[in-house]
Design a protein around this motif. Structure first.
Motif, PDB file in Angstrom:
ATOM      1  N   LYS A 256       0.848  -1.193   0.000  1.00 35.85           N
ATOM      2  CA  LYS A 256       0.000   0.000   0.000  1.00 35.85           C
ATOM      3  C   LYS A 256       0.886   1.247   0.000  1.00 35.85           C
ATOM      4  CE  LYS A 256      -3.208  -3.065   0.759  1.00 35.85           C
ATOM      5  NZ  LYS A 256      -3.989  -3.590  -0.392  1.00 35.85           N
ATOM      6  N   PRO A 257       0.400   2.352  -0.552  1.00 43.04           N
ATOM      7  CA  PRO A 257       1.210   3.575  -0.567  1.00 43.04           C
ATOM      8  C   PRO A 257       1.708   3.951   0.823  1.00 43.04           C
ATOM      9  CG  PRO A 257      -0.716   3.837  -1.964  1.00 43.04           C
ATOM     10  CD  PRO A 257      -0.886   2.527  -1.254  1.00 43.04           C
ATOM     11  N   GLY A 258       3.011   4.158   0.937  1.00 37.52           N
ATOM     12  CA  GLY A 258       3.606   4.510   2.209  1.00 37.52           C
ATOM     13  C   GLY A 258       3.892   3.334   3.113  1.00 37.52           C
ATOM     14  N   GLY A 259       3.460   2.144   2.715  1.00 39.61           N
ATOM     15  CA  GLY A 259       3.661   0.968   3.540  1.00 39.61           C
ATOM     16  C   GLY A 259       5.071   0.403   3.412  1.00 39.61           C
ATOM     17  N   VAL A 260       5.428  -0.455   4.360  1.00 39.79           N
ATOM     18  CA  VAL A 260       6.712  -1.137   4.357  1.00 39.79           C
ATOM     19  C   VAL A 260       6.444  -2.603   4.699  1.00 39.79           C
ATOM     20  CG1 VAL A 260       9.037  -1.252   5.319  1.00 39.79           C
ATOM     21  CG2 VAL A 260       7.852   0.954   5.191  1.00 39.79           C
ATOM     22  N   PHE A 261       7.022  -3.517   3.944  1.00 43.73           N
ATOM     23  CA  PHE A 261       6.876  -4.938   4.244  1.00 43.73           C
ATOM     24  C   PHE A 261       8.161  -5.661   3.871  1.00 43.73           C
ATOM     25  CE2 PHE A 261       5.490  -4.360  -0.089  1.00 43.73           C
ATOM     26  CZ  PHE A 261       5.888  -5.508  -0.778  1.00 43.73           C
ATOM     27  N   ALA A 262       8.459  -6.728   4.611  1.00 47.34           N
ATOM     28  CA  ALA A 262       9.719  -7.447   4.430  1.00 47.34           C
ATOM     29  C   ALA A 262       9.449  -8.868   3.945  1.00 47.34           C
ATOM     30  CB  ALA A 262      10.499  -7.489   5.744  1.00 47.34           C
ATOM     31  N   VAL A 263      10.315  -9.337   3.050  1.00 50.47           N
ATOM     32  CA  VAL A 263      10.153 -10.678   2.486  1.00 50.47           C
ATOM     33  C   VAL A 263      11.490 -11.405   2.485  1.00 50.47           C
ATOM     34  CG1 VAL A 263       9.292 -12.054   0.550  1.00 50.47           C
ATOM     35  CG2 VAL A 263       8.342  -9.764   0.973  1.00 50.47           C
ATOM     36  N   VAL A 264      11.575 -12.489   3.245  1.00 45.42           N
ATOM     37  CA  VAL A 264      12.767 -13.321   3.190  1.00 45.42           C
ATOM     38  C   VAL A 264      12.844 -13.927   1.796  1.00 45.42           C
ATOM     39  CG1 VAL A 264      11.563 -15.352   4.142  1.00 45.42           C
ATOM     40  CG2 VAL A 264      14.059 -15.144   4.358  1.00 45.42           C
ATOM     41  N   SER A 265      14.006 -13.854   1.170  1.00 44.53           N
ATOM     42  CA  SER A 265      14.074 -14.158  -0.266  1.00 44.53           C
ATOM     43  C   SER A 265      15.158 -15.160  -0.628  1.00 44.53           C
ATOM     44  CB  SER A 265      14.282 -12.850  -1.054  1.00 44.53           C
ATOM     45  OG  SER A 265      13.215 -11.950  -0.840  1.00 44.53           O
ATOM     46  N   ASP A 266      15.642 -15.911   0.368  1.00 44.46           N
ATOM     47  CA  ASP A 266      16.672 -16.902   0.047  1.00 44.46           C
ATOM     48  C   ASP A 266      16.259 -18.316   0.444  1.00 44.46           C
ATOM     49  OD1 ASP A 266      16.831 -16.790   2.795  1.00 44.46           O
ATOM     50  OD2 ASP A 266      19.019 -16.813   2.851  1.00 44.46           O
ATOM     51  N   SER A 267      14.952 -18.574   0.412  1.00 43.89           N
ATOM     52  CA  SER A 267      14.506 -19.942   0.696  1.00 43.89           C
ATOM     53  C   SER A 267      15.103 -20.918  -0.302  1.00 43.89           C
ATOM     54  CB  SER A 267      12.974 -20.016   0.647  1.00 43.89           C
ATOM     55  OG  SER A 267      12.389 -19.231   1.662  1.00 43.89           O
ATOM     56  N   TYR A 268      15.367 -20.441  -1.517  1.00 43.79           N
ATOM     57  CA  TYR A 268      15.961 -21.284  -2.553  1.00 43.79           C
ATOM     58  C   TYR A 268      17.244 -20.667  -3.109  1.00 43.79           C
ATOM     59  CZ  TYR A 268      11.195 -23.084  -2.207  1.00 43.79           C
ATOM     60  OH  TYR A 268      10.008 -23.581  -1.732  1.00 43.79           O
ATOM     61  N   ASP A 269      17.127 -19.518  -3.778  1.00 44.08           N
ATOM     62  CA  ASP A 269      18.285 -18.914  -4.446  1.00 44.08           C
ATOM     63  C   ASP A 269      18.124 -17.401  -4.408  1.00 44.08           C
ATOM     64  OD1 ASP A 269      20.175 -17.885  -6.209  1.00 44.08           O
ATOM     65  OD2 ASP A 269      19.985 -19.521  -7.642  1.00 44.08           O
ATOM     66  N   LEU A 270      18.844 -16.748  -3.516  1.00 47.74           N
ATOM     67  CA  LEU A 270      18.708 -15.313  -3.315  1.00 47.74           C
ATOM     68  C   LEU A 270      18.987 -14.537  -4.591  1.00 47.74           C
ATOM     69  CD1 LEU A 270      18.360 -12.842  -1.414  1.00 47.74           C
ATOM     70  CD2 LEU A 270      20.830 -12.992  -0.961  1.00 47.74           C
ATOM     71  N   LYS A 271      20.068 -14.893  -5.266  1.00 43.98           N
ATOM     72  CA  LYS A 271      20.445 -14.151  -6.468  1.00 43.98           C
ATOM     73  C   LYS A 271      19.349 -14.238  -7.530  1.00 43.98           C
ATOM     74  CE  LYS A 271      24.745 -14.348  -7.610  1.00 43.98           C
ATOM     75  NZ  LYS A 271      26.068 -14.764  -8.165  1.00 43.98           N
ATOM     76  N   TYR A 272      18.797 -15.436  -7.720  1.00 42.40           N
ATOM     77  CA  TYR A 272      17.726 -15.612  -8.705  1.00 42.40           C
ATOM     78  C   TYR A 272      16.471 -14.852  -8.271  1.00 42.40           C
ATOM     79  CZ  TYR A 272      14.627 -17.880 -12.059  1.00 42.40           C
ATOM     80  OH  TYR A 272      13.733 -18.131 -13.079  1.00 42.40           O
ATOM     81  N   ALA A 273      16.163 -14.912  -6.985  1.00 42.72           N
ATOM     82  CA  ALA A 273      14.969 -14.224  -6.486  1.00 42.72           C
ATOM     83  C   ALA A 273      15.048 -12.725  -6.759  1.00 42.72           C
ATOM     84  CB  ALA A 273      14.807 -14.486  -4.996  1.00 42.72           C
ATOM     85  N   ILE A 274      16.233 -12.135  -6.520  1.00 46.04           N
ATOM     86  CA  ILE A 274      16.365 -10.697  -6.747  1.00 46.04           C
ATOM     87  C   ILE A 274      16.402 -10.365  -8.227  1.00 46.04           C
ATOM     88  CG2 ILE A 274      17.904  -8.715  -6.450  1.00 46.04           C
ATOM     89  CD1 ILE A 274      18.697  -9.833  -3.737  1.00 46.04           C
ATOM     90  N   ASN A 275      17.221 -11.089  -8.973  1.00 47.43           N
ATOM     91  CA  ASN A 275      17.416 -10.749 -10.393  1.00 47.43           C
ATOM     92  C   ASN A 275      16.203 -11.044 -11.255  1.00 47.43           C
ATOM     93  OD1 ASN A 275      20.033  -9.737 -10.106  1.00 47.43           O
ATOM     94  ND2 ASN A 275      20.954 -11.770 -10.306  1.00 47.43           N
ATOM     95  N   VAL A 276      15.470 -12.099 -10.927  1.00 48.50           N
ATOM     96  CA  VAL A 276      14.338 -12.498 -11.776  1.00 48.50           C
ATOM     97  C   VAL A 276      12.994 -12.148 -11.140  1.00 48.50           C
ATOM     98  CG1 VAL A 276      13.213 -14.420 -12.957  1.00 48.50           C
ATOM     99  CG2 VAL A 276      15.714 -14.338 -12.815  1.00 48.50           C
ATOM    100  N   HIS A 277      12.705 -12.744  -9.968  1.00 46.20           N
ATOM    101  CA  HIS A 277      11.386 -12.522  -9.376  1.00 46.20           C
ATOM    102  C   HIS A 277      11.160 -11.050  -9.005  1.00 46.20           C
ATOM    103  CE1 HIS A 277      10.886 -16.725  -9.553  1.00 46.20           C
ATOM    104  NE2 HIS A 277      11.452 -17.058  -8.393  1.00 46.20           N
ATOM    105  N   TRP A 278      12.033 -10.501  -8.184  1.00 45.47           N
ATOM    106  CA  TRP A 278      11.873  -9.115  -7.760  1.00 45.47           C
ATOM    107  C   TRP A 278      12.333  -8.129  -8.843  1.00 45.47           C
ATOM    108  CZ3 TRP A 278       8.559  -8.843  -4.233  1.00 45.47           C
ATOM    109  CH2 TRP A 278       8.565  -9.656  -3.090  1.00 45.47           C
TER     110      TRP A 278
END
Length: 462
Positions: A256-278
């Motif tokens: 939501k506008p102005g909101g902040v949320f955190a997502v753990v992103s290395d359950s499998y492959d951090l680099k892939y999660a950042i470069n592709v998914h995110w």
């Protein structure tokens, strides 16, 4: 079956051998004076906090005849003598209120090591041994003081880095170190008291117990704040093939506008999660949500993983250069909550500067290292008798072991004052003093808590 012992019986909150001490002081002893200090340790100063909780939670209880009988039965069977007449005097003469006077520095105060922080003396000349009886309970203030001190020290490190690299240091600092420690401590009480000690310095926490202690004992309606955050189970429950759907659900639920949320992103492959998914699949949705996505690495070498995450996110989301010449990520941030201590945190901050990034891009979470990886010797806390009255005459009390000069204790009726811009301990050779210019206050006398600081007042001091 044996009867249950009362959880409310404060007589039992001591070390077994203390029960024999009423027979060990010199005949004619009517007054004892003990004090608490940090004799050294990891940090050169301590941030005082937590005594108010101990006094409010325990020492404002009244001793009853039933408590005395229960304690006598247990302690005598345990192999120790018991000062029955003395405890019944507390009940019958003092209405169950403990005839003690406790003075202490204001909570939130920063005090150099080797100085008196708290003093305890008796107000009934018949009961000087009570001063030592409650050493066990009162000594536990070492825990919130040490947590608060470590948290403050880390605040100084992060604060200096923010001042160097950010245009938003004052806004960012309170939320840069998040408490993840509740599951890593030994008890609910440790979580609450240690968690609140951290919140003297910061405002981010996932330790709900700290909010309860803050509200009940420090007048804090809401001591800290948190944000929605994923854990591995909420990601991996979607299955590896649908990892991106787990992330998409987070964006659509909390973005939501102005909101902040955190997502753990290395359950499998951090680099892939950042470069592709995110970085590709969900980038447009994140940007258009108006929220800030906080990516959380959770395994691997912390400095290396944070460096990887920040650089990968910068490549996908871009950066804005602030007035101090450091890059700030657009739409996204990073939080590192695994393996954080002063050393890894310092290395991460150093890497950010070397790579040209503002400190505001990264926040930290600490668990066991914040609330549990401390002990009484971290700051070498000691509670020692330093003065007495025997047959009406003042007597200095101290120890001075030849084998360890660092353990020499102070003697005298002690007070804390400021002299020449320095905080120093003043030693009197009499109990008849008004403590002129004292930095300490009488916070407890005869069963009553005399000072109730709010968390806001303590934070203002700190």
């Amino acid at each position: 079956m044996s009867a249950h012992l009362s959880d409310q019986n404060l007589i039992l909150d001591t070390d077994s051998y203390k029960s024999s001490h009423f027979l060990q002081y010199p005949p004619g002893t009517t007054r004892l004076f003990s004090y608490l200090e940090s004799r050294g340790g990891r940090y050169p100063v301590t941030r005082f906090f937590g005594l108010q909780y101990i006094l409010d939670r325990y020492l404002t209880r009244r001793v009853t005849a039933e408590m005395v009988e229960e304690a006598r039965t247990l302690i005598e069977a345990h192999g120790e003598p018991f000062p029955y007449d003395g405890w019944m005097r507390v009940v019958n003469v003092h209405g169950g209120r403990l005839p003690l006077e406790i003075r202490a520095v204001p909570e939130g105060s920063l005090v150099p090591i080797h100085n008196v922080l708290m003093s305890v003396t008796n107000t009934d000349p018949e009961l000087p041994w009570l001063v030592g009886w409650f050493e066990t309970m009162l000594m536990r203030v070492w825990y919130p003081i040490t947590v608060c001190t470590q948290s403050w020290h880390i605040r100084q490190i992060i604060g200096a880095a923010l001042e160097q690299t950010s245009d938003r240091a004052a806004e960012e600092l309170p939320f840069k170190l998040h408490d993840f420690g509740s599951r890593g401590v030994s008890s609910r009480e440790s979580a609450g008291l240690g968690g609140l000690a951290h919140l003297v310095n910061f405002q981010g926490t996932d330790t709900l117990e700290a909010l309860r202690v803050g509200r009940n004992h420090y007048g804090a309606d809401l001591a800290g704040f948190s944000i929605p955050a994923a854990e591995h189970s909420t990601v991996t429950s979607w299955g590896k093939a649908h990892e991106v759907d787990a992330y998409r659900n987070m964006v659509r639920t909390f973005g939501k506008p102005g909101g902040v949320f955190a997502v753990v992103s290395d359950s499998y492959d951090l680099k892939y999660a950042i470069n592709v998914h995110w970085g590709e699949t969900l980038r447009r949705e994140v940007e258009e949500s108006g929220a800030t996505l906080v990516v959380r690495p959770d395994s691997g070498d912390p400095p290396a993983m944070v460096r990887l995450a920040v650089n990968a996110l910068a490549a996908k989301y871009g950066t804005t250069t602030n007035s101090k010449g450091f890059k700030v990520l657009n739409h996204v941030r990073v939080i590192q909550g695994d393996g954080i201590d002063e050393q890894t945190l310092g290395q991460i901050l150093q890497n950010l500067v070397v790579d040209g990034y503002s400190t505001e891009n990264v926040s930290f979470g600490m668990g066991g290292a914040l609330l549990q990886k401390v002990d009484r010797d971290t700051q070498r806390f000691a509670y020692k008798a330093s003065a007495g009255l025997v047959d009406g005459e003042y007597r200095g009390i101290y120890k001075d072991p030849v084998t360890d000069p660092g353990k020499r204790s102070k003697d005298g009726v002690l007070d804390l004052v400021e002299e020449g811009g320095r905080v120093v301990t003043r030693q009197y050779r009499t109990f008849d003093t008004e403590f002129p210019g004292s930095l300490m206050r009488t916070v407890y006398r005869d069963g009553e808590l005399l000072v109730r600081d709010t968390l806001d007042e303590i934070r203002a001091r700190a």
